[in-house]
Design an enzyme around this catalytic site. Structure first.
Site, PDB file in Angstrom:
ATOM      1  N   GLY A  20       0.779  -1.232   0.000  1.00 39.30           N
ATOM      2  CA  GLY A  20       0.000   0.000   0.000  1.00 39.30           C
ATOM      3  C   GLY A  20       0.813   1.286   0.000  1.00 39.30           C
ATOM      4  O   GLY A  20       0.317   2.319   0.448  1.00 39.30           O
ATOM      5  N   SER A  21       2.044   1.249  -0.550  1.00 34.41           N
ATOM      6  CA  SER A  21       2.808   2.506  -0.588  1.00 34.41           C
ATOM      7  C   SER A  21       2.149   3.501  -1.556  1.00 34.41           C
ATOM      8  O   SER A  21       2.137   4.707  -1.306  1.00 34.41           O
ATOM      9  CB  SER A  21       4.271   2.265  -0.968  1.00 34.41           C
ATOM     10  OG  SER A  21       4.373   1.877  -2.311  1.00 34.41           O
ATOM     11  N   ASN A  22       1.599   2.998  -2.633  1.00 37.81           N
ATOM     12  CA  ASN A  22       0.885   3.903  -3.543  1.00 37.81           C
ATOM     13  C   ASN A  22      -0.370   4.456  -2.880  1.00 37.81           C
ATOM     14  O   ASN A  22      -0.681   5.641  -3.026  1.00 37.81           O
ATOM     15  CB  ASN A  22       0.539   3.186  -4.856  1.00 37.81           C
ATOM     16  CG  ASN A  22       1.747   3.080  -5.772  1.00 37.81           C
ATOM     17  OD1 ASN A  22       2.327   4.096  -6.158  1.00 37.81           O
ATOM     18  ND2 ASN A  22       2.147   1.866  -6.104  1.00 37.81           N
ATOM     19  N   MET A  95      -4.167  -7.202  -7.132  1.00 41.68           N
ATOM     20  CA  MET A  95      -3.734  -8.379  -7.875  1.00 41.68           C
ATOM     21  C   MET A  95      -4.896  -9.177  -8.480  1.00 41.68           C
ATOM     22  O   MET A  95      -4.780 -10.389  -8.676  1.00 41.68           O
ATOM     23  CB  MET A  95      -2.889  -9.293  -6.968  1.00 41.68           C
ATOM     24  CG  MET A  95      -1.640  -8.623  -6.419  1.00 41.68           C
ATOM     25  SD  MET A  95      -0.588  -7.930  -7.720  1.00 41.68           S
ATOM     26  CE  MET A  95       0.175  -9.431  -8.328  1.00 41.68           C
ATOM     27  N   ARG A  96      -5.985  -8.517  -8.748  1.00 42.80           N
ATOM     28  CA  ARG A  96      -7.137  -9.184  -9.373  1.00 42.80           C
ATOM     29  C   ARG A  96      -7.488  -8.476 -10.663  1.00 42.80           C
ATOM     30  O   ARG A  96      -7.328  -7.253 -10.771  1.00 42.80           O
ATOM     31  CB  ARG A  96      -8.360  -9.116  -8.454  1.00 42.80           C
ATOM     32  CG  ARG A  96      -8.143  -9.728  -7.118  1.00 42.80           C
ATOM     33  CD  ARG A  96      -8.283 -11.228  -7.156  1.00 42.80           C
ATOM     34  NE  ARG A  96      -7.960 -11.797  -5.858  1.00 42.80           N
ATOM     35  CZ  ARG A  96      -8.050 -13.076  -5.581  1.00 42.80           C
ATOM     36  NH1 ARG A  96      -8.438 -13.934  -6.505  1.00 42.80           N
ATOM     37  NH2 ARG A  96      -7.728 -13.531  -4.386  1.00 42.80           N
ATOM     38  N   ILE A  97      -7.980  -9.263 -11.604  1.00 45.27           N
ATOM     39  CA  ILE A  97      -8.430  -8.665 -12.860  1.00 45.27           C
ATOM     40  C   ILE A  97      -9.937  -8.458 -12.767  1.00 45.27           C
ATOM     41  O   ILE A  97     -10.680  -9.407 -12.476  1.00 45.27           O
ATOM     42  CB  ILE A  97      -8.052  -9.565 -14.052  1.00 45.27           C
ATOM     43  CG1 ILE A  97      -6.513  -9.606 -14.169  1.00 45.27           C
ATOM     44  CG2 ILE A  97      -8.682  -9.064 -15.333  1.00 45.27           C
ATOM     45  CD1 ILE A  97      -5.992 -10.578 -15.190  1.00 45.27           C
ATOM     46  N   HIS A 114       1.131   0.734 -13.215  1.00 49.02           N
ATOM     47  CA  HIS A 114       1.814  -0.494 -13.636  1.00 49.02           C
ATOM     48  C   HIS A 114       3.326  -0.254 -13.671  1.00 49.02           C
ATOM     49  O   HIS A 114       3.773   0.770 -14.184  1.00 49.02           O
ATOM     50  CB  HIS A 114       1.301  -0.908 -15.021  1.00 49.02           C
ATOM     51  CG  HIS A 114       1.892  -2.191 -15.505  1.00 49.02           C
ATOM     52  ND1 HIS A 114       1.461  -3.416 -15.046  1.00 49.02           N
ATOM     53  CD2 HIS A 114       2.896  -2.440 -16.370  1.00 49.02           C
ATOM     54  CE1 HIS A 114       2.179  -4.368 -15.616  1.00 49.02           C
ATOM     55  NE2 HIS A 114       3.056  -3.804 -16.427  1.00 49.02           N
ATOM     56  N   ASP A 150      -3.759  -4.213 -18.941  1.00 52.41           N
ATOM     57  CA  ASP A 150      -2.691  -3.209 -19.043  1.00 52.41           C
ATOM     58  C   ASP A 150      -2.615  -2.546 -20.423  1.00 52.41           C
ATOM     59  O   ASP A 150      -1.530  -2.198 -20.898  1.00 52.41           O
ATOM     60  CB  ASP A 150      -1.327  -3.838 -18.693  1.00 52.41           C
ATOM     61  CG  ASP A 150      -1.285  -4.356 -17.263  1.00 52.41           C
ATOM     62  OD1 ASP A 150      -1.950  -3.760 -16.397  1.00 52.41           O
ATOM     63  OD2 ASP A 150      -0.582  -5.349 -17.006  1.00 52.41           O
ATOM     64  N   GLU A 179       6.758   5.504  -8.885  1.00 49.16           N
ATOM     65  CA  GLU A 179       5.307   5.230  -8.933  1.00 49.16           C
ATOM     66  C   GLU A 179       4.585   6.109  -7.927  1.00 49.16           C
ATOM     67  O   GLU A 179       3.547   6.707  -8.220  1.00 49.16           O
ATOM     68  CB  GLU A 179       5.023   3.767  -8.558  1.00 49.16           C
ATOM     69  CG  GLU A 179       5.397   2.760  -9.606  1.00 49.16           C
ATOM     70  CD  GLU A 179       5.012   1.342  -9.175  1.00 49.16           C
ATOM     71  OE1 GLU A 179       3.908   1.143  -8.665  1.00 49.16           O
ATOM     72  OE2 GLU A 179       5.835   0.433  -9.343  1.00 49.16           O
TER      73      GLU A 179
HETATM   74  C1  GRF Z   1       3.549  -1.584  -7.429  1.00 50.72           C
HETATM   75  O1  GRF Z   1       4.799  -1.815  -8.005  1.00 50.72           O
HETATM   76  C2  GRF Z   1       2.480  -1.624  -8.467  1.00 50.72           C
HETATM   77  O2  GRF Z   1       2.846  -1.016  -9.666  1.00 50.72           O
HETATM   78  C3  GRF Z   1       2.347  -3.095  -8.644  1.00 50.72           C
HETATM   79  O3  GRF Z   1       2.369  -3.616  -7.330  1.00 50.72           O
HETATM   80  C4  GRF Z   1       3.146  -2.744  -6.529  1.00 50.72           C
HETATM   81  C5  GRF Z   1       2.288  -2.307  -5.380  1.00 50.72           C
HETATM   82  O4  GRF Z   1       3.002  -1.579  -4.438  1.00 50.72           O
HETATM   83  N1  GRF Z   1       1.201  -3.453  -9.432  1.00 50.72           N
HETATM   84  P1  GRF Z   1       2.274  -0.900  -3.203  1.00 50.72           P
HETATM   85  O5  GRF Z   1       1.353  -1.955  -2.584  1.00 50.72           O
HETATM   86  O6  GRF Z   1       1.514   0.290  -3.685  1.00 50.72           O
HETATM   87  O7  GRF Z   1       3.382  -0.550  -2.266  1.00 50.72           O
END
Ligand code: GRF
Length: 193
Positions: A20-22, A95-97, A114, A150, A179
């Site tokens: 969850g860093s994003n 991680m799900r489509i 991505h 993607d 990112e």
């Molecule tokens: C990121 O590299 C994102 O692009 C990929 O999974 C990672 C998730 O990182 N799909 P975080 O959970 O946001 O730290």
């Protein structure tokens, strides 16, 4: 997208599966006055996702969805989104489509980050494949989500140089830093073009 903007911020849900860093960076951004979005809901398919802690820290509603049946999972997610008046979705390491049907109900309102310079290296293990191919440059992409994996319209990209001695891990780490910065820039670009 303009029709989404009123006086209030656009109610947004972030979907996560892991660290969850994003998500954390999107929350920091959303708190800023300049942000067109507010984060009102966190969805996870993984009850152990570390990123869920940000729900508690920032007092954001979270919902963990069991994916034994994708159909039922998506129905539950849809109801939760409607219940919270969510109008925009950011996938952040989800991680799900999502099914065609689900995407249809939020057409043009779901974006993803991505870890490659799309259209190169769609799917998983992007860093490993880029290093194996002796690429000199990789990076990350924020794009719209469409039924083709993607492949939706690109909103913004950031290049990252691959160093000679890079491993999958070291490259992933450097790209993740980019990112984290790119996601909010892409959102600003969408709403304040
Ligand atoms: C990121 O590299 C994102 O692009 C990929 O999974 C990672 C998730 O990182 N799909 P975080 O959970 O946001 O730290």
């Amino acid at each position: 997208m303009d029709q989404l903007i009123g006086n209030k911020k656009i109610k947004t849900a972030v979907f996560i599966s892991g660290t969850g860093s994003n998500l954390k960076n999107l929350i920091d951004f959303s708190i800023n006055k300049k942000s067109p979005i507010s984060i009102n809901l966190i969805i996870s398919d993984n009850k152990n996702a570390i990123g869920l802690k940000y729900g508690k820290i920032f007092n954001i509603k979270k919902k963990v969805v069991n994916y034994k049946s994708k159909d039922i999972a998506e129905k539950k997610i849809f109801l939760e989104l409607k219940k919270n008046n969510i109008n925009f979705i950011c996938l952040a390491g989800y991680m799900r489509i999502l099914s065609k049907n689900f995407l249809k109900s939020f057409k043009g309102k779901i974006i993803n980050i991505h870890p490659s310079l799309l259209p190169k290296y769609k799917g998983l293990n992007t860093h490993k494949r880029a290093i194996k191919k002796n690429e000199k440059i990789s990076g990350c992409t924020v794009h719209y989500v469409t039924p083709k994996l993607d492949s939706g319209k690109i909103i913004l990209q950031k290049k990252v140089v691959i160093k000679k001695n890079d491993t999958e891990k070291s490259l992933a780490k450097r790209i993740l830093i980019q990112e984290n910065k790119l996601y909010s820039k892409a959102i600003l670009k969408i709403f304040n073009p």
